[in-house]
Design a protein around this motif. Sequence first.
Motif, PDB file in Angstrom:
ATOM      1  N   PHE A 152      -5.813   0.013  -4.213  1.00  0.00           N
ATOM      2  CA  PHE A 152      -5.399  -0.149  -2.816  1.00  0.00           C
ATOM      3  C   PHE A 152      -6.030  -1.380  -2.171  1.00  0.00           C
ATOM      4  CE2 PHE A 152      -4.339   4.433  -3.172  1.00  0.00           C
ATOM      5  CZ  PHE A 152      -3.005   4.339  -2.775  1.00  0.00           C
ATOM      6  N   ALA A 185       2.589   1.943  -9.661  1.00  0.00           N
ATOM      7  CA  ALA A 185       1.740   3.110  -9.942  1.00  0.00           C
ATOM      8  C   ALA A 185       1.546   3.253 -11.444  1.00  0.00           C
ATOM      9  CB  ALA A 185       2.372   4.373  -9.373  1.00  0.00           C
ATOM     10  N   THR A 202       2.762   6.949  -6.627  1.00  0.00           N
ATOM     11  CA  THR A 202       1.762   7.803  -7.261  1.00  0.00           C
ATOM     12  C   THR A 202       2.101   9.270  -7.039  1.00  0.00           C
ATOM     13  OG1 THR A 202       0.059   6.113  -6.977  1.00  0.00           O
ATOM     14  CG2 THR A 202      -0.691   8.356  -7.386  1.00  0.00           C
ATOM     15  N   LYS A 203       2.459   9.603  -5.805  1.00  0.00           N
ATOM     16  CA  LYS A 203       2.866  10.980  -5.508  1.00  0.00           C
ATOM     17  C   LYS A 203       4.111  11.357  -6.297  1.00  0.00           C
ATOM     18  CE  LYS A 203       3.013  10.370  -1.052  1.00  0.00           C
ATOM     19  NZ  LYS A 203       3.248  10.664   0.390  1.00  0.00           N
ATOM     20  N   VAL A 257       0.837  -1.202   0.000  1.00  0.00           N
ATOM     21  CA  VAL A 257       0.000   0.000   0.000  1.00  0.00           C
ATOM     22  C   VAL A 257       0.871   1.250   0.000  1.00  0.00           C
ATOM     23  CG1 VAL A 257      -1.700   1.311   1.334  1.00  0.00           C
ATOM     24  CG2 VAL A 257      -1.919  -1.182   1.126  1.00  0.00           C
ATOM     25  N   ASP A 258       1.901   1.251   0.850  1.00  0.00           N
ATOM     26  CA  ASP A 258       2.794   2.409   0.937  1.00  0.00           C
ATOM     27  C   ASP A 258       3.510   2.661  -0.393  1.00  0.00           C
ATOM     28  OD1 ASP A 258       2.077   2.723   3.573  1.00  0.00           O
ATOM     29  OD2 ASP A 258       3.885   1.802   4.396  1.00  0.00           O
ATOM     30  N   TRP A 278       1.167   4.308  -2.906  1.00  0.00           N
ATOM     31  CA  TRP A 278       0.927   5.697  -2.496  1.00  0.00           C
ATOM     32  C   TRP A 278       2.146   6.576  -2.804  1.00  0.00           C
ATOM     33  CZ3 TRP A 278      -2.620   9.067  -1.546  1.00  0.00           C
ATOM     34  CH2 TRP A 278      -2.362  10.200  -0.752  1.00  0.00           C
ATOM     35  N   ASP A 279       3.328   6.103  -2.414  1.00  0.00           N
ATOM     36  CA  ASP A 279       4.545   6.898  -2.610  1.00  0.00           C
ATOM     37  C   ASP A 279       4.869   7.063  -4.090  1.00  0.00           C
ATOM     38  OD1 ASP A 279       4.821   7.135   0.135  1.00  0.00           O
ATOM     39  OD2 ASP A 279       6.253   5.473   0.308  1.00  0.00           O
TER      40      ASP A 279
END
Length: 342
Positions: free
Chosen positions: A239, A193, A174-175, A167-168, A171-172
């Motif tokens: 997610f 991503a 994608t940013k 999950v992390d 998220w990371d």
Amino acid sequence: MGYRVAVVGATGNVGREMLAILEDVNFPVDEIYAVASRNSIGVEVNYADKRIYCQAIDDFDFSKVDVVLMSVSGAFSKEWSPKIGKQGPIVIDNSSAWRMDPDVPLIVPEVNPDDASLARRKNIIANPNCSTAQLVVALKPLHDAAKIKRVVVSTYQSVSGAGKAGVDELWDQTKAVFTLGPTEPKKFPKQIAFNVIPFIGSFNDDGYTDEEAKMWNETHKMIDPAIKLTVTCVRVPVFVGHSESVNIEFETPLDEDEAREILRDAPGVLVVDKRDDKGYITPKEAQGEFAVYVSRIRNDHSAPNCLNMWVVSDNLRKGAALNAVQIAQLLHERGMLERAHA
């Protein structure tokens, strides 16, 4: 009178879901214990309206509990589940360690509840792989109606199936894509991503992955070893929530309307299947829900006695924590949980 329940691996994604679902379904709990490795001693988790603190597994007395929900690695479970079972409680294990052990029942309550009678052989019950759990809930009622001959499955599995690190990473990354930062993979072999990865687990000699092999081996154990099953497992940038495209060949005719009605009456299944642009379920809508959703049920025009369908479920719930708690409920309903002496 309730039970004394221990959740081992209580600080992980699935462990926390187990605690939440025990409350959601009103499982009869007198005492609840959070257990983990020494690294998590004192870590706070929530159950109902109270906070509980993790205890180290090395020091915990399992003879004082009635049932243990395990969400740990396969190696950890191989070491600890037999030790815990010998102290009296039934261990419901979420890892892959015991699924194919002939003396350990592998259970999805909607599919093979009677296998719970084998639980006392080792005091261990195995929870299936998350992608298998939702698949067999959808397959079993159809197999009962018109024996399944062959199944072809492609999965679209969310990153939460790989734990918090998965999950992390999504998220990371994608940013990072939007800020032109680095997107080097760590948990996954390639960037997840805005991508899909047709590889989950590790390769076997035949070119399939162990994740794919789990699905056909576990389906054979729970439903019917005669079913021919081929699988391609794919990780997608979602997610939570696993999706599956499923093609089924039956020995006898079963058309889409019959299948739709059978599935509407099946335990654990919700059919959402309308012929419009919103008449189906996506993993986003399944997140946080208990059901296995089936959509896009349709005849396969390329072969006789074949159907296609789309199967979606929250992998942290039905694929893991919910199924484990439902097994505990099944044991309770059948009078199979013996309360430890105080």
